[in-house]
Design a protein around this motif. Structure first.
Motif, PDB file in Angstrom:
ATOM      1  N   TYR A  36      -5.120  29.024 -27.000  1.00  0.00           N
ATOM      2  CA  TYR A  36      -5.669  28.730 -25.682  1.00  0.00           C
ATOM      3  C   TYR A  36      -7.187  28.850 -25.740  1.00  0.00           C
ATOM      4  N   LEU A  46      -4.225  25.347 -22.576  1.00  0.00           N
ATOM      5  CA  LEU A  46      -3.513  25.249 -23.841  1.00  0.00           C
ATOM      6  C   LEU A  46      -4.154  24.184 -24.723  1.00  0.00           C
ATOM      7  N   LYS A  49       0.231  24.020 -29.761  1.00  0.00           N
ATOM      8  CA  LYS A  49       1.314  24.983 -29.943  1.00  0.00           C
ATOM      9  C   LYS A  49       2.149  24.577 -31.148  1.00  0.00           C
ATOM     10  N   TYR A  96      10.785  36.387 -26.820  1.00  0.00           N
ATOM     11  CA  TYR A  96      12.003  36.203 -26.032  1.00  0.00           C
ATOM     12  C   TYR A  96      12.480  34.761 -26.079  1.00  0.00           C
ATOM     13  N   GLY A  97      12.668  34.268 -27.246  1.00  0.00           N
ATOM     14  CA  GLY A  97      13.243  32.945 -27.399  1.00  0.00           C
ATOM     15  C   GLY A  97      12.281  31.816 -27.101  1.00  0.00           C
ATOM     16  N   GLY A  98      11.008  32.095 -27.092  1.00  0.00           N
ATOM     17  CA  GLY A  98      10.045  31.013 -26.979  1.00  0.00           C
ATOM     18  C   GLY A  98       9.567  30.714 -25.591  1.00  0.00           C
ATOM     19  N   SER A  99       9.728  31.632 -24.667  1.00  0.00           N
ATOM     20  CA  SER A  99       9.180  31.402 -23.337  1.00  0.00           C
ATOM     21  C   SER A  99       7.681  31.184 -23.430  1.00  0.00           C
ATOM     22  N   GLN A 100       7.228  30.103 -22.881  1.00  0.00           N
ATOM     23  CA  GLN A 100       5.822  29.773 -23.028  1.00  0.00           C
ATOM     24  C   GLN A 100       4.948  30.514 -22.031  1.00  0.00           C
ATOM     25  N   GLY A 101       5.524  31.258 -21.139  1.00  0.00           N
ATOM     26  CA  GLY A 101       4.701  32.076 -20.252  1.00  0.00           C
ATOM     27  C   GLY A 101       4.720  33.529 -20.644  1.00  0.00           C
ATOM     28  N   ASN A 102       5.692  33.934 -21.424  1.00  0.00           N
ATOM     29  CA  ASN A 102       5.840  35.322 -21.835  1.00  0.00           C
ATOM     30  C   ASN A 102       5.208  35.457 -23.206  1.00  0.00           C
ATOM     31  N   LEU A 103       3.924  35.734 -23.218  1.00  0.00           N
ATOM     32  CA  LEU A 103       3.131  35.651 -24.440  1.00  0.00           C
ATOM     33  C   LEU A 103       2.465  36.968 -24.767  1.00  0.00           C
ATOM     34  N   PHE A 105      -0.954  38.110 -26.574  1.00  0.00           N
ATOM     35  CA  PHE A 105      -2.236  37.516 -26.934  1.00  0.00           C
ATOM     36  C   PHE A 105      -3.015  38.385 -27.901  1.00  0.00           C
ATOM     37  N   GLY A 106      -3.856  37.733 -28.699  1.00  0.00           N
ATOM     38  CA  GLY A 106      -4.890  38.441 -29.433  1.00  0.00           C
ATOM     39  C   GLY A 106      -6.048  38.759 -28.503  1.00  0.00           C
TER      40      GLY A 106
END
Lengths: 115, 112
Positions: A36, A46, A49, A96-103, A105-106
């Motif tokens: 991002y 974004l 990905k 969690y299986g690739g949820s794009q909002g549950n991230l 971050f560095g």
């Protein structure tokens, strides 16, 4: 535990020069990886990905990233930087299986561009 | 314009105040998220709502209280905050749990 490391806090490059921003991750399964960008006072946008398939991913604004499983890395590159690329860049791993909002971050890398 | 609107953009509040942050998305998404962005720390996921139901609460103190009355709106109610709660609070939404997340511009909160 999942984690993302961006070793460079601040990078300065000259306009027109190439850019590589580093990202290393720690994740027990196949990672879903994101880059991002955040301009001052703005939310996150974004860039690109990686979920599966081709390990070289093309994104917006001329950015690309390469997934290297052996190195647990997902470095962001751009062949020629423009002044408008000055911003902060965040690498993230989806859980969690690739949820794009549950991230996760560095801490981000701030990019400055010299004229 | 990302389709995710946060208000207010800036908020200064005292430790005894009660205030609310608002997030609205016009994208028809079903999942919404609150993130906290503090200086020199990674973005931290606070809450996740999927179809108006809270599915994640990442050990957030009770002085932060989320509310999701419908899939288009998400609130973060604030009360008796501490100065260390000063941060940029970002809202995001996604079509479904597996779809790309779109972020709002954030609310810059300062607790005095």
């Amino acid at each position: 535990a999942q984690s993302v490391t961006q070793p460079d806090i601040h990078i300065t490059v000259s306009e027109g020069a190439s850019l590589e921003l580093r990202c290393n991750y720690s994740y027990g399964a196949t990672p879903y990886l994101f880059w991002y960008v955040q301009s001052p006072g703005q939310g996150l946008q974004l860039l690109l990905k990686y979920f599966s398939g081709d390990t070289l991913v093309q994104g917006i604004k001329g950015f690309e990233a390469e997934f290297k499983r052996s190195q647990s890395s997902f470095n962001l590159r751009k062949p020629s930087v423009h002044w408008s690329d000055a911003a902060e860049y965040f690498c993230a791993v989806g859980v969690y299986g690739g949820s794009q909002g549950n991230l996760i971050f560095g801490k981000g890398t701030k990019l400055s561009v010299k004229p | 314009e990302t389709g995710v609107t946060q208000t207010p953009r800036h908020l200064v509040m005292g430790m005894t105040n009660k205030k609310s942050l608002k997030c609205e998305q016009h994208l028809g998404h079903n999942a919404m998220y609150w993130y906290k962005q503090s200086a020199k720390k990674p973005l931290e996921l606070m809450f996740v709502y999927n179809f108006k139901e809270q599915t994640e609460n990442n050990s957030v103190p009770s002085r932060f209280s989320p509310e999701c009355p419908n899939s288009s709106h998400l609130f973060l109610h604030l009360h008796t905050l501490q100065p260390e709660d000063s941060a940029l609070y970002l809202c995001a939404s996604s079509q479904g749990y597996q779809d790309e997340a779109f972020f709002g511009q954030g609310t810059r909160l300062t607790v005095v």
